[in-house]
Motif scaffolding. Structure first.
Motif, short mmCIF file in Angstrom:
data_model
loop_
_atom_site.label_atom_id
_atom_site.label_comp_id
_atom_site.label_asym_id
_atom_site.label_seq_id
_atom_site.Cartn_x
_atom_site.Cartn_y
_atom_site.Cartn_z
N VAL A 95 0.87 -1.18 0.00
CA VAL A 95 0.00 0.00 0.00
C VAL A 95 0.91 1.23 0.00
CG1 VAL A 95 -1.79 1.28 1.23
CG2 VAL A 95 -1.75 -1.24 1.31
N THR A 96 0.66 2.17 -0.92
CA THR A 96 1.50 3.35 -0.98
C THR A 96 0.74 4.52 -1.60
OG1 THR A 96 3.67 4.21 -1.65
CG2 THR A 96 2.50 2.83 -3.25
N TYR A 97 1.20 5.72 -1.31
CA TYR A 97 0.68 6.92 -1.97
C TYR A 97 1.78 7.60 -2.76
CZ TYR A 97 2.77 9.44 2.00
OH TYR A 97 3.63 9.94 2.94
N ALA A 98 2.90 6.88 -2.93
CA ALA A 98 4.08 7.41 -3.61
C ALA A 98 4.17 6.84 -5.02
CB ALA A 98 5.34 7.06 -2.83
N LEU A 99 4.29 7.72 -6.01
CA LEU A 99 4.34 7.28 -7.40
C LEU A 99 5.61 6.49 -7.69
CD1 LEU A 99 2.94 7.29 -10.14
CD2 LEU A 99 4.13 9.44 -10.65
N ASP B 135 4.48 -10.33 -8.96
CA ASP B 135 4.24 -11.21 -7.82
C ASP B 135 3.77 -10.45 -6.59
OD1 ASP B 135 6.80 -10.03 -7.96
OD2 ASP B 135 7.57 -11.39 -6.42
N VAL B 136 3.75 -9.10 -6.65
CA VAL B 136 3.33 -8.28 -5.52
C VAL B 136 2.07 -7.50 -5.89
CG1 VAL B 136 3.98 -6.43 -3.92
CG2 VAL B 136 5.72 -8.04 -4.73
N ARG B 137 1.05 -7.61 -5.05
CA ARG B 137 -0.19 -6.86 -5.29
C ARG B 137 0.00 -5.41 -4.84
NH1 ARG B 137 -5.76 -9.04 -2.80
NH2 ARG B 137 -4.50 -8.87 -0.90
N LEU B 138 -0.46 -4.47 -5.66
CA LEU B 138 -0.27 -3.05 -5.41
C LEU B 138 -1.59 -2.36 -5.12
CD1 LEU B 138 1.37 -0.35 -5.50
CD2 LEU B 138 0.97 -0.34 -7.97
N VAL B 139 -1.63 -1.57 -4.04
CA VAL B 139 -2.75 -0.69 -3.74
C VAL B 139 -2.21 0.73 -3.75
CG1 VAL B 139 -4.53 -0.03 -2.08
CG2 VAL B 139 -3.90 -2.44 -2.33
N LEU B 140 -2.56 1.50 -4.79
CA LEU B 140 -2.08 2.88 -4.92
C LEU B 140 -3.18 3.83 -4.45
CD1 LEU B 140 -0.07 5.04 -5.80
CD2 LEU B 140 -0.95 4.79 -8.14
N THR C 73 -9.00 7.60 5.82
CA THR C 73 -10.09 6.64 5.93
C THR C 73 -9.80 5.39 5.11
OG1 THR C 73 -11.67 8.42 6.27
CG2 THR C 73 -12.57 6.29 5.60
N ALA C 74 -9.26 5.59 3.91
CA ALA C 74 -8.94 4.46 3.04
C ALA C 74 -7.87 3.57 3.68
CB ALA C 74 -8.46 4.97 1.68
N ILE C 75 -6.88 4.18 4.29
CA ILE C 75 -5.81 3.40 4.92
C ILE C 75 -6.34 2.63 6.12
CG2 ILE C 75 -3.66 3.61 6.25
CD1 ILE C 75 -2.94 6.00 4.44
N LYS C 76 -7.19 3.25 6.90
CA LYS C 76 -7.70 2.60 8.11
C LYS C 76 -8.65 1.44 7.79
CE LYS C 76 -7.09 6.69 11.00
NZ LYS C 76 -7.73 7.81 11.72
N ARG C 77 -9.14 1.37 6.56
CA ARG C 77 -9.97 0.24 6.16
C ARG C 77 -9.14 -0.99 5.80
NH1 ARG C 77 -13.51 4.02 3.19
NH2 ARG C 77 -12.28 3.53 1.33
#
Length: 251
Positions: free
Chosen positions: A122-126, A137-142, A161-165
């Motif tokens: 999980v990241t918010y960094a481009l 092989d790694v799932r990405l949540v941007l 809120t998105a992170i806390k879910r």
């Protein structure tokens, strides 16, 4: 620091809180001492104030903080950052969901993930997202929102809120400043919400910083040192007390 110096610093902080900056000559006149005495007071202020072009400013003033340039930071302490990330990777387990912070410090962590299976990042960094996208092989949540080019990261009102879910096993956090009394800080205010959300909900919180960040205070405060379980650094940090505080790992 003696009592007179502390009183002068308090007076200067009050003046700076109103005016933003104060010329060294004006600061000396305000306190009734020499310019050299003011210089010594500033040096003893533990980074709370600094002199910039002959003018006194508060280190926490975002309008006068040094600019952060991601491209310029890429080669800064590159070997050290790789070594820090190798130590950090030792905490990752198969099946983990990882929060990887923005900046350049944690980018080498992506290269260590091949040794693990079933990972989600999980990241918010481009820059982190681009590197993860090359690893099928790694799932990405941007996490998206308004794009900030200076830090190559996104910001939005609902990111917390998105992170806390999400169920995050380990949050790897970077910082631009780590100060024993003034806490952990960064340059950009849009980074505060995602950092704090990840710290709040992760099962394990790891701060990864090179020695250039130790003792620094940046405009955007986001955590206390005690909010982390582990600090991985090559800098000089005192071991945490047995009854609290993070575990310090030297790299």
């Amino acid at each position: 620091m003696n009592d007179r110096s502390a009183m002068r610093l308090t007076r200067l902080q009050q003046a700076l809180a109103v005016g933003g900056t104060l010329h060294l000559r004006e600061a000396a006149r305000l306190c009734g001492v020499s310019e050299m005495t003011i210089r010594r007071d500033v040096a003893a202020s533990d980074g709370a104030m600094t002199l910039l072009g002959g003018r006194l400013i508060l280190a926490s003033n975002p309008h006068y903080a040094p600019a952060y340039d991601l491209d310029r930071q890429k080669d800064s302490h590159a070997l050290t950052k790789r070594r820090l990330c190798e130590r950090a990777a030792g905490f990752i387990e198969n099946g983990d969901t990882l929060f990887i912070d923005c900046g350049t410090t944690l980018l080498p962590l992506v290269g260590t993930l091949a040794a693990r299976e079933r990972l989600t990042v999980v990241t918010y960094a481009l820059n982190v997202a681009n590197a993860i996208s090359l690893r099928p092989d790694v799932r990405l949540v941007l996490l998206g929102g308004h794009y900030h080019a200076t830090s190559q990261s996104f910001g939005s009102d609902d990111m917390s809120t998105a992170i806390k879910r999400l169920g995050i096993n380990r949050a790897f956090i970077s910082a631009a400043g780590v100060h024993a009394e003034r806490g952990v800080s960064c340059f950009h205010f849009h980074e505060v919400a995602p950092k704090q959300a990840a710290i709040a909900c992760a099962a394990q919180r790891l701060l990864v910083v090179d020695e250039s960040k130790i003792g620094q205070i940046r405009p955007a405060y986001f955590a206390r040192l005690g909010d982390f379980d582990v600090v991985i650094t090559d800098g000089d940090m005192a071991p945490s007390p047995e009854n609290g505080g993070p575990r310090i790992i030297a790299a």
